[in-house]
Structure formats: C-alpha cells, structure tokens
Design a protein around this motif. Structure first.
Motif, PDB file in Angstrom:
ATOM      1  N   LEU A  63       5.814   4.897  15.089  1.00 36.40           N
ATOM      2  CA  LEU A  63       5.220   4.412  13.742  1.00 36.40           C
ATOM      3  C   LEU A  63       3.987   3.424  13.947  1.00 36.40           C
ATOM      4  O   LEU A  63       3.544   2.889  14.982  1.00 36.40           O
ATOM      5  N   MET A  64       2.945   3.499  13.034  1.00 39.22           N
ATOM      6  CA  MET A  64       1.759   2.856  12.902  1.00 39.22           C
ATOM      7  C   MET A  64       1.889   1.404  13.323  1.00 39.22           C
ATOM      8  O   MET A  64       3.153   0.835  13.060  1.00 39.22           O
ATOM      9  N   ARG A  65       1.052   0.700  13.708  1.00 40.44           N
ATOM     10  CA  ARG A  65       1.144  -0.694  14.022  1.00 40.44           C
ATOM     11  C   ARG A  65      -0.117  -1.301  13.097  1.00 40.44           C
ATOM     12  O   ARG A  65      -1.050  -0.637  12.825  1.00 40.44           O
ATOM     13  N   PRO A  66       0.269  -2.655  12.617  1.00 42.28           N
ATOM     14  CA  PRO A  66      -0.843  -3.283  12.025  1.00 42.28           C
ATOM     15  C   PRO A  66      -1.958  -3.489  12.783  1.00 42.28           C
ATOM     16  O   PRO A  66      -1.858  -3.666  14.090  1.00 42.28           O
ATOM     17  N   GLY A  67      -3.174  -3.608  12.078  1.00 39.43           N
ATOM     18  CA  GLY A  67      -4.469  -3.868  12.866  1.00 39.43           C
ATOM     19  C   GLY A  67      -5.215  -2.509  13.555  1.00 39.43           C
ATOM     20  O   GLY A  67      -6.162  -2.897  14.301  1.00 39.43           O
ATOM     21  N   VAL A  68      -4.373  -1.443  13.781  1.00 42.98           N
ATOM     22  CA  VAL A  68      -5.031  -0.281  14.384  1.00 42.98           C
ATOM     23  C   VAL A  68      -4.820   1.090  13.427  1.00 42.98           C
ATOM     24  O   VAL A  68      -3.882   0.959  12.937  1.00 42.98           O
ATOM     25  N   ALA A  69      -5.947   1.659  13.541  1.00 42.55           N
ATOM     26  CA  ALA A  69      -6.161   2.930  12.634  1.00 42.55           C
ATOM     27  C   ALA A  69      -5.129   4.089  13.135  1.00 42.55           C
ATOM     28  O   ALA A  69      -4.942   3.852  14.452  1.00 42.55           O
ATOM     29  N   THR A  70      -4.941   5.152  12.430  1.00 43.06           N
ATOM     30  CA  THR A  70      -4.171   6.090  12.978  1.00 43.06           C
ATOM     31  C   THR A  70      -4.979   6.823  14.197  1.00 43.06           C
ATOM     32  O   THR A  70      -6.096   6.767  14.289  1.00 43.06           O
ATOM     33  N   PRO A  71      -4.150   7.349  15.085  1.00 40.39           N
ATOM     34  CA  PRO A  71      -4.959   8.005  16.227  1.00 40.39           C
ATOM     35  C   PRO A  71      -5.933   9.234  15.688  1.00 40.39           C
ATOM     36  O   PRO A  71      -5.436   9.825  14.584  1.00 40.39           O
ATOM     37  N   SER A  72      -6.699   9.772  16.292  1.00 42.15           N
ATOM     38  CA  SER A  72      -7.427  10.873  16.322  1.00 42.15           C
ATOM     39  C   SER A  72      -7.346  11.906  17.182  1.00 42.15           C
ATOM     40  O   SER A  72      -7.200  11.218  18.513  1.00 42.15           O
ATOM     41  N   LEU A 193      11.885  -1.063  14.506  1.00 40.23           N
ATOM     42  CA  LEU A 193      10.881  -0.425  14.289  1.00 40.23           C
ATOM     43  C   LEU A 193       9.448  -0.511  14.822  1.00 40.23           C
ATOM     44  O   LEU A 193       8.565   0.122  14.892  1.00 40.23           O
ATOM     45  N   GLY A 194       9.219  -1.879  14.974  1.00 44.50           N
ATOM     46  CA  GLY A 194       7.874  -2.517  15.342  1.00 44.50           C
ATOM     47  C   GLY A 194       6.819  -2.720  14.138  1.00 44.50           C
ATOM     48  O   GLY A 194       5.894  -3.157  14.321  1.00 44.50           O
ATOM     49  N   VAL A 195       7.459  -2.503  13.012  1.00 42.62           N
ATOM     50  CA  VAL A 195       6.922  -2.926  11.674  1.00 42.62           C
ATOM     51  C   VAL A 195       7.680  -3.551  10.893  1.00 42.62           C
ATOM     52  O   VAL A 195       8.854  -3.445  10.742  1.00 42.62           O
ATOM     53  N   GLY A 196       7.175  -4.564   9.907  1.00 43.70           N
ATOM     54  CA  GLY A 196       7.830  -5.095   8.914  1.00 43.70           C
ATOM     55  C   GLY A 196       7.765  -4.476   7.631  1.00 43.70           C
ATOM     56  O   GLY A 196       7.106  -3.321   7.357  1.00 43.70           O
ATOM     57  N   PRO A 197       8.520  -4.788   6.605  1.00 41.33           N
ATOM     58  CA  PRO A 197       8.551  -4.067   5.335  1.00 41.33           C
ATOM     59  C   PRO A 197       7.295  -4.076   4.691  1.00 41.33           C
ATOM     60  O   PRO A 197       6.954  -3.142   3.895  1.00 41.33           O
ATOM     61  N   LYS A 198       6.568  -5.205   4.610  1.00 38.87           N
ATOM     62  CA  LYS A 198       5.118  -5.217   3.897  1.00 38.87           C
ATOM     63  C   LYS A 198       4.179  -4.137   4.421  1.00 38.87           C
ATOM     64  O   LYS A 198       3.316  -3.292   3.877  1.00 38.87           O
ATOM     65  N   PHE A 199       4.002  -4.078   5.897  1.00 33.44           N
ATOM     66  CA  PHE A 199       3.138  -3.134   6.461  1.00 33.44           C
ATOM     67  C   PHE A 199       3.732  -1.688   5.954  1.00 33.44           C
ATOM     68  O   PHE A 199       2.770  -0.892   5.825  1.00 33.44           O
ATOM     69  N   ALA A 200       4.803  -1.472   6.310  1.00 32.34           N
ATOM     70  CA  ALA A 200       5.480  -0.108   6.038  1.00 32.34           C
ATOM     71  C   ALA A 200       5.174   0.331   4.645  1.00 32.34           C
ATOM     72  O   ALA A 200       4.812   1.560   4.296  1.00 32.34           O
ATOM     73  N   SER A 201       5.178  -0.887   3.813  1.00 31.06           N
ATOM     74  CA  SER A 201       4.821  -0.349   2.383  1.00 31.06           C
ATOM     75  C   SER A 201       3.418   0.086   2.028  1.00 31.06           C
ATOM     76  O   SER A 201       3.223   1.049   1.382  1.00 31.06           O
ATOM     77  N   LEU A 242      -6.731   1.787   7.662  1.00 33.07           N
ATOM     78  CA  LEU A 242      -5.636   2.453   8.394  1.00 33.07           C
ATOM     79  C   LEU A 242      -5.818   3.656   8.780  1.00 33.07           C
ATOM     80  O   LEU A 242      -5.369   4.203   9.725  1.00 33.07           O
ATOM     81  N   MET A 243      -7.164   4.222   8.615  1.00 40.57           N
ATOM     82  CA  MET A 243      -7.534   5.403   9.080  1.00 40.57           C
ATOM     83  C   MET A 243      -9.094   5.507   9.538  1.00 40.57           C
ATOM     84  O   MET A 243      -9.547   6.577   9.974  1.00 40.57           O
ATOM     85  N   GLN A 244      -9.675   4.525   9.529  1.00 34.10           N
ATOM     86  CA  GLN A 244     -11.171   4.109   9.828  1.00 34.10           C
ATOM     87  C   GLN A 244     -12.030   5.190   9.324  1.00 34.10           C
ATOM     88  O   GLN A 244     -13.219   5.833  10.032  1.00 34.10           O
TER      89      GLN A 244
END
Length: 266
Positions: A63-72, A193-201, A242-244
């Motif tokens: 799952l995505m992590r806060p502070g880093v955009a999705t991989p490309s 999961l490595g993420v909290g509810p706020k970031f997942a939302s 989230l996507m840069q």
C-alpha cells in the motif's frame, strides 16, 4: 464457480496482460487501496520510487505510504507485462508477512514469492491471449495453499469501508463501524497495513477522482466537488503529493488509455 467470480471472491482484482508499442513512455501507478504484482516477461522493468531507480523482473508493491508518491514504470517497446491488483488480505496471504513490511514502491517478487520465476517462464510460453486466465488460475492455487497470518481483521474491514465510502467517512464514524476507539483503529491499521485511516481515506478520495475522470466527467471542478474535495486546487494538491503530477499532465500521459471517453476540462 466461473474463474473471474472465484478470483473476486479470493481478492484477486484487475488482471491484465499487455505489450507496449511505440516509444518508451512513463506510466504512473494510480493511487489505490490494493497491493500489486507486476511481472515483465521480457527485459527487466525500470521502476522509480521515492527518488530512487531500480531494475527488476517482477515486483510486489504494498500500500502507498505517506510522503511518497506512487511508483512509476518506464514502458518499453516489445516488453510483455502482466499485472494484477490484489486485495490487502490476499496480498498478505501470498507474501506471508504483514503488508506494513512490504515496500510500497515494490520489492523484488522473488524475495517474497519464490515461485514467481517459474510462473514467469510458464506465462512467457503461453500465447498472449491466454496469459491472463493462466495467471488467475495460478494465483488461486497459491492462495488456496497459503497459510492465514494472525493479523487483526479489523484493519482489513476498516480499509474495505474506506474504499466503499470513497474516503468520505470520518475516522470517528469508521472506528464506530468496526467497534474500536479511534486510537485503537489507528494502531491496528498501521501495524497490519502500514497506513492509518486518515491517509487511507486520502488515497481513496483521489482514486475515486481519477476514476471519475476516466469515466468522462465534464470538468475537474465537478470531479473535485463530487469527490469531497474543498475545491479544485485541493484536488490538484493531492495529485501533486500522491502522484507527483497534475490532473492535466496525467491526462496527457494516459490519454491513450481513455480513448472514446470525454476528457475533463481544466
């Protein structure tokens, strides 16, 4: 049970097999509350994540992590790729560790899935139009054999609710739905999961906005309003974080995948 139905029940989502044509181009992973398995049947893939570039034949991404955009990923000509979206529960069972321990930018699949190299060889030997169904069958077989980890199911249930609500439910209401305190909910989600509810939302909201764009919404302002953003600039900030990229730049990159659909106006 029909193959696709069995896959959905097991947590296997979108499965695709494709081969890029034309010049090399960048493809950004879309924000999602799912894990991914991506395999190249040709040359290794060039993947960028968090400012680092890696070359890998097959990757499992968490799952995505806060502070880093999705991989490309750089799509190259004549590079057959197979891809599968996995529910967090299914991904965890396949890799055998909590998703909090799986790199969101992708971990070499051979590290977590020792059988993936044999699967690559088997897929490469198949005609292109048969690879998708074979991948579904092999993943179902692996899930049937996989052990279940002792991880809080509350985390997975909360993530499912976040997805269904498109990220528009408060943490307090979400905690009430899964019969936990907000503090306990944050703890179990981060542990599993490595993420909290706020970031997942936040991820779910942007995922819903991207989906609306792909379906042909008439403007980004309308998409922002319907996706619970304060305004269009709020949506643009999430695209960047989230996507840069920006909504307009994303459409320019992915326009070929939205053929026949009306593109949102600026």
């Amino acid at each position: 049970m029909e193959l696709r139905q069995a896959c959905r029940a097991a947590g296997i989502g979108t499965v695709a097999a494709s081969e890029h044509t034309g010049r090399p181009r960048l493809h950004r992973a879309l924000p999602a509350l799912s894990a991914r398995l991506v395999v190249s049947l040709g040359t290794p893939m060039d993947i960028r994540y968090g400012g680092h570039a890696r070359t890998m034949q097959a990757v499992v991404a968490g799952l995505m992590r806060p502070g880093v955009a999705t991989p490309s990923l750089t799509l190259r000509p004549h590079q057959p790729i197979v891809y599968v979206d996995l529910s967090p529960m299914a991904a965890q069972r396949l890799v055998g560790v909590p998703l909090s321990e799986v790199d969101a930018g992708g971990t070499g699949a051979d590290v977590l899935l020792p059988w993936v190299s044999r699967l690559c060889e088997e897929l490469a030997d198949q005609p292109a139009d048969q690879r998708e169904s074979l991948l579904r069958i092999r993943l179902l077989e692996r899930l049937e054999e996989a052990a279940r980890l002792d991880v809080s199911r509350d985390a997975f249930e909360a993530l499912k609710i976040i997805g269904l609500s498109r990220g528009q439910m408060s943490v307090e209401e979400l905690a009430r739905r899964v019969h936990l305190s907000p503090r306990r909910l944050r703890h179990v989600m981060r542990s599993a999961l490595g993420v909290g509810p706020k970031f997942a939302s936040r991820v779910a909201r942007l995922s819903a906005a991207v989906s609306r764009a792909g379906q042909g919404a008439d403007s980004w302002a309308r998409i922002a309003a319907e996706s619970a953003y304060h305004d269009q600039s709020h949506l643009v900030r999430d695209f960047h974080d989230l996507m840069q990229t920006t909504p307009t730049a994303w459409l320019a990159e992915e326009g070929r995948n939205l053929q026949g659909r009306r593109h949102p106006s600026p």
